[in-house]
Design an enzyme around this catalytic site. Structure first.
Site, PDB file in Angstrom:
ATOM      1  N   LYS A   1     141.069  -9.357 -12.064  1.00  0.00           N
ATOM      2  CA  LYS A   1     140.503 -10.060 -13.218  1.00  0.00           C
ATOM      3  C   LYS A   1     139.170  -9.449 -13.666  1.00  0.00           C
ATOM      4  CE  LYS A   1     142.264 -14.770 -13.020  1.00  0.00           C
ATOM      5  NZ  LYS A   1     141.846 -16.171 -12.928  1.00  0.00           N
TER       6      LYS A   1
ATOM      7  N   ASP B   1     141.264 -19.624 -18.633  1.00  0.00           N
ATOM      8  CA  ASP B   1     141.180 -20.618 -17.547  1.00  0.00           C
ATOM      9  C   ASP B   1     140.457 -21.895 -17.989  1.00  0.00           C
ATOM     10  OD1 ASP B   1     142.596 -19.161 -15.661  1.00  0.00           O
ATOM     11  OD2 ASP B   1     140.809 -18.151 -14.897  1.00  0.00           O
TER      12      ASP B   1
END
Ligand code: ATR
Length: 288
Positions: A78, A115
């Site tokens: 990520k 997210d």
């Protein structure tokens, strides 16, 4: 739909996407995105893509050159995805990590982080009547997941957010970096007074997850109206949620965050903003 997707056919113009990570075998994303592809009858495919970190950059470029629409990126890549993107969304830049990559028609690589979106959408769907930004929030943890939750709550208008983390310095550094007067650092373990006036309690640590130590917390001072949520979804009802539920607080489990964070990617790659339903939750939770 049954718990099995019977078969899949692709055409010469199928849209392709997948999830890159190392390992990637634990990822629920192929099952989740595959469900939506079947549900909406889309000519496309979503694949698990196990990519060793040393091959990450080459793999990302190759996927673009192969005509993929985009990919999700998971641990440990990520952060690695950040410098590879030609353009980052504000939220990806602020969180410092990318979980959703889209390959634009002109070849540019666009990075986003969904997210925080997933976190908020989950609360909206599962607790539509909870005014979780009416008062202060307490966020347990100061890692990557915490960053996404903090920025999302700030954007949502939370009046005050108290971060409590085992390693105090990590919370202090995060608060200094975010540099918003609404962020405060409080003691870990929590003093009951830190909970006394809040509308939201969030666990972003790994405590309470299968195989991890229990989250020890005293909820005595928590108002009964406060929404309690956990980003851990294995088990679905963590000890924290069970304890909160027992004393009458509204609770939201963490599975929906995983499901909702996947929506923007699916929308961009396959053209439909997909629905998160009870059937999808069961499908993702059921064994393959
Ligand atoms: P993620 O990206 O999932 O947030 P992370 O960056 O490794 O993962 O952060 C994990 C969080 O869980 C941190 O807040 C960590 O606290 P520390 O900063 O003190 O490490 C917290 N955590 C993990 N194990 C813990 C434990 N046994 N007790 C207390 N906090 C714990």
């Amino acid at each position: 739909m049954t718990s099995r997707i019977p078969y899949q056919t692709l055409s010469g113009t199928s849209r392709l996407a997948g999830v890159m990570g190392w390992p990637v075998s634990h990822s629920k994303s192929p099952r989740l995105q595959g469900y939506w592809l079947a549900k909406y009858g889309i000519d496309g495919s979503y694949m698990p893509l196990p990519v060793e970190p040393k091959n990450f950059q080459a793999a990302l470029i190759s996927l673009r050159n192969l005509g993929f629409s985009g990919v999700n990126v998971t641990i440990p890549q990520k952060e690695m995805a950040m410098p590879e993107c030609d353009e980052l969304s504000d939220r990806a830049r602020r969180i410092g990590a990318v979980n959703t990559v889209t390959f634009a028609k002109d070849g540019r690589i666009l990075g986003d982080n969904t997210d925080g979106f997933g976190f908020i959408e989950n609360l909206r769907q599962e607790a539509p009547n909870a005014d979780f930004c009416a008062g202060p929030a307490v966020v347990l943890g100061a890692g990557g997941a915490s960053r996404a939750v903090l920025f999302a709550l700030l954007d949502e208008g939370s009046p005050e957010i108290r971060i409590a983390n085992r390693t105090r310095k990590r919370a202090d550094d995060l608060a200094a970096e975010i540099n918003d007067p609404r962020i405060k650092v409080v003691d870990w373990p929590l003093e009951p007074a830190a909970l006394a006036d809040i509308s939201l309690l969030v666990n972003t640590t790994s405590l309470g997850m299968v195989g991890q130590p229990k989250l020890e917390i005293n909820l005595d001072g928590l108002p009964q109206t406060a929404l309690v949520t956990d980003i851990v979804y294995a088990p679905l009802i963590t000890d924290l949620l069970a304890q909160a539920q027992k004393r009458g607080n509204p609770i939201v489990d963490g599975l929906g965050m995983l499901l909702h964070q996947a929506r923007p990617g699916f929308h961009r790659w396959f053209g439909i903003d997909p629905e998160v339903t009870a059937e999808l939750r069961d499908f993702v939770l059921s064994p393959d």
